[in-house]
Design an enzyme around this catalytic site. Structure first.
Site, mmCIF file in Angstrom:
data_model
loop_
_atom_site.group_PDB
_atom_site.id
_atom_site.type_symbol
_atom_site.label_atom_id
_atom_site.label_comp_id
_atom_site.label_asym_id
_atom_site.label_seq_id
_atom_site.Cartn_x
_atom_site.Cartn_y
_atom_site.Cartn_z
ATOM 1 N N ASP A 146 -10.104 -0.044 8.365
ATOM 2 C CA ASP A 146 -9.436 0.816 7.387
ATOM 3 C C ASP A 146 -9.623 2.263 7.823
ATOM 4 O O ASP A 146 -10.610 2.599 8.485
ATOM 5 C CB ASP A 146 -10.034 0.591 5.992
ATOM 6 C CG ASP A 146 -9.204 1.210 4.882
ATOM 7 O OD1 ASP A 146 -8.530 0.463 4.155
ATOM 8 O OD2 ASP A 146 -9.222 2.454 4.731
ATOM 9 N N LYS A 177 5.301 -11.612 -16.066
ATOM 10 C CA LYS A 177 4.437 -10.484 -15.704
ATOM 11 C C LYS A 177 5.276 -9.215 -15.672
ATOM 12 O O LYS A 177 6.361 -9.180 -15.081
ATOM 13 C CB LYS A 177 3.753 -10.706 -14.350
ATOM 14 C CG LYS A 177 2.728 -9.623 -14.022
ATOM 15 C CD LYS A 177 1.937 -9.955 -12.771
ATOM 16 C CE LYS A 177 2.749 -9.752 -11.518
ATOM 17 N NZ LYS A 177 1.957 -9.958 -10.286
ATOM 18 N N VAL A 221 -8.442 -2.975 -2.755
ATOM 19 C CA VAL A 221 -8.837 -4.021 -3.702
ATOM 20 C C VAL A 221 -8.361 -5.410 -3.279
ATOM 21 O O VAL A 221 -9.039 -6.412 -3.539
ATOM 22 C CB VAL A 221 -8.322 -3.696 -5.119
ATOM 23 C CG1 VAL A 221 -9.045 -2.478 -5.673
ATOM 24 C CG2 VAL A 221 -6.813 -3.468 -5.131
ATOM 25 N N GLN A 222 -7.210 -5.498 -2.616
ATOM 26 C CA GLN A 222 -6.692 -6.804 -2.232
ATOM 27 C C GLN A 222 -7.539 -7.473 -1.151
ATOM 28 O O GLN A 222 -7.541 -8.697 -1.020
ATOM 29 C CB GLN A 222 -5.253 -6.678 -1.721
ATOM 30 C CG GLN A 222 -4.236 -6.311 -2.781
ATOM 31 C CD GLN A 222 -3.842 -7.500 -3.643
ATOM 32 O OE1 GLN A 222 -4.365 -8.606 -3.486
ATOM 33 N NE2 GLN A 222 -2.931 -7.283 -4.568
ATOM 34 N N LYS A 234 8.720 -1.434 3.911
ATOM 35 C CA LYS A 234 7.336 -1.667 4.323
ATOM 36 C C LYS A 234 7.296 -2.668 5.480
ATOM 37 O O LYS A 234 8.078 -3.614 5.517
ATOM 38 C CB LYS A 234 6.501 -2.162 3.152
ATOM 39 C CG LYS A 234 6.257 -1.105 2.079
ATOM 40 C CD LYS A 234 5.274 -1.583 1.025
ATOM 41 C CE LYS A 234 4.985 -0.491 0.017
ATOM 42 N NZ LYS A 234 3.999 -0.923 -1.009
ATOM 43 N N SER A 236 4.157 -13.042 2.765
ATOM 44 C CA SER A 236 3.966 -13.241 1.327
ATOM 45 C C SER A 236 4.450 -12.026 0.547
ATOM 46 O O SER A 236 3.975 -10.909 0.777
ATOM 47 C CB SER A 236 2.488 -13.487 1.025
ATOM 48 O OG SER A 236 2.240 -13.486 -0.362
ATOM 49 N N ARG A 257 -4.389 -14.228 -7.450
ATOM 50 C CA ARG A 257 -3.379 -15.180 -6.980
ATOM 51 C C ARG A 257 -2.853 -14.819 -5.598
ATOM 52 O O ARG A 257 -2.444 -15.677 -4.824
ATOM 53 C CB ARG A 257 -2.261 -15.339 -8.001
ATOM 54 C CG ARG A 257 -1.404 -14.115 -8.343
ATOM 55 C CD ARG A 257 -0.308 -13.846 -7.315
ATOM 56 N NE ARG A 257 0.829 -13.173 -7.894
ATOM 57 C CZ ARG A 257 1.577 -12.306 -7.222
ATOM 58 N NH1 ARG A 257 1.284 -11.955 -5.964
ATOM 59 N NH2 ARG A 257 2.629 -11.761 -7.815
ATOM 60 N N GLY A 295 0.889 -7.113 2.788
ATOM 61 C CA GLY A 295 1.054 -5.756 2.284
ATOM 62 C C GLY A 295 2.460 -5.368 1.880
ATOM 63 O O GLY A 295 2.648 -4.569 0.963
ATOM 64 N N ALA A 296 3.461 -5.907 2.555
ATOM 65 C CA ALA A 296 4.834 -5.482 2.286
ATOM 66 C C ALA A 296 5.339 -6.088 0.977
ATOM 67 O O ALA A 296 5.435 -7.304 0.842
ATOM 68 C CB ALA A 296 5.741 -5.894 3.448
#
Length: 330
Positions: A164, A71, A142-143, A229, A296, A115, A223-224
């Site tokens: 949000d 990718k 979007v996630q 982050k 993750s 994924r 998010g990180a």
């Protein structure tokens, strides 16, 4: 032989979560068993364009199938304002490992979203309480959509609380799911008190406090993805059973990178990797566990596993555009 060109709609149509989640779990298992090759993610920094490129190659052997691919993905933070383009774009090349033929070129942006949600679902399945019925989501970009789509395949989610800064993003999220779930807007604290919490923001200063998190909440820290982050307060990480996807990536750019590199959090505070839980080397949630956290960063093996699922279905259904990329046709 021809190469399939699969756009975002093709990827979306053929990446069904019911099959994608098990495929991602198989990828984690292959990596843990040593049946995968995944060189470190490489970066090309372009400060003059306020962006970077990242290359993520991998091969994995899941037993019944094997797959290879790479990718190529970017993060250009000025894209939307200056060029009317997404901040993040990705292209996936999916190859036959037996002869290296490029089976497909896929939209990597949609693939990444799918994924990433599936990875959170794998962790949730192993680390959340068995009767988890509420999901909090911090960040309605979007996630967030694939977090709910994926996690609801492993737990019977009934209530969803989304938080949000943008009321517009929250409204769009609610509109997308209100016919399937009891979904509402809420504060970060309300989201964090749910049985499962997914954080999908780009912040560099923690926004989820220890006091806000439920005593038996499972947290997917998604998010990180770059150094600096940091979404969760250090106390959340220190109090939790902390599970990571990959040691090198998480200590460099995952949720734990800031406290780890500051010495606040050490190797002793890391319970293990998700692959160890998947193959049974260590336990997932036990009756004695309180908060659990999955850090993750996103692994190339996940992209390859997702591309495998998408390609197999697209090929069966004649989706996409088949073309002679290498000029091999007579």
């Amino acid at each position: 032989m021809k190469t399939l060109l699969l756009n975002s709609d093709d990827v979306h149509e053929n990446a069904e979560m019911a099959e994608l989640v098990p495929a991602i779990e198989e990828a984690f298992a292959a990596y843990q068993r040593g049946d995968a090759q995944m060189p470190p993610k490489s970066y090309i920094d372009l400060p003059e364009y306020n962006g970077d490129f990242r290359s993520m190659p991998a091969y994995l052997d899941a037993g019944d199938w094997d797959a290879a691919g790479v990718k190529w993905v970017n993060v250009h933070t000025d894209n939307e304002e200056r060029y009317d383009l997404p901040t993040v774009m990705g292209t996936m090349i999916y190859s036959d490992p037996t002869n290296a033929f490029p089976l497909a070129i896929l939209d990597g942006t949609e693939l990444t979203m799918k994924r990433t949600g599936a990875a959170a679902a794998v962790a949730t399945d192993h680390l959340a309480v068995a009767d988890a019925a509420s999901l909090g989501i911090v960040g309605a970009g979007v996630q967030s959509y694939t977090q709910l789509e994926a996690i609801s395949t492993v737990r019977d989610i009934e209530e969803v609380v989304v938080s949000d800064l943008s009321e517009e993003r929250v409204a769009r999220f609610i509109d997308a799911f209100e016919d399937r779930f009891d979904v509402r807007a809420g504060s970060i604290e309300e989201a964090a008190s749910c049985d499962v919490l997914s954080t999908v923001t780009p912040v560099e200063s923690p926004i989820v406090s220890r006091e806000a998190v439920g005593e038996h909440t499972h947290v997917n820290a998604m998010g990180a993805d770059a150094a600096g982050k940091h979404e969760l307060a250090d106390e959340v990480l220190l109090d939790a059973k902390l599970v990571i996807d990959d040691y090198d990536q998480t200590t460099h750019s995952g949720e734990i990178n800031v406290p780890y590199n500051a010495g606040v959090l050490t190797d002793d505070d890391i319970y293990g990797e998700i692959g160890e839980i998947v193959v049974g080397d260590i336990e997932g949630r036990t009756a004695d566990d309180g908060i659990t956290v999955f850090d993750s960063t996103g692994l190339a093996i996940q992209d390859v596993a997702a591309a495998h699922v998408v390609y197999e279905h697209a090929d069966e259904r004649d989706n996409g555009y088949a073309f002679d990329l290498l000029g091999l046709a007579d």
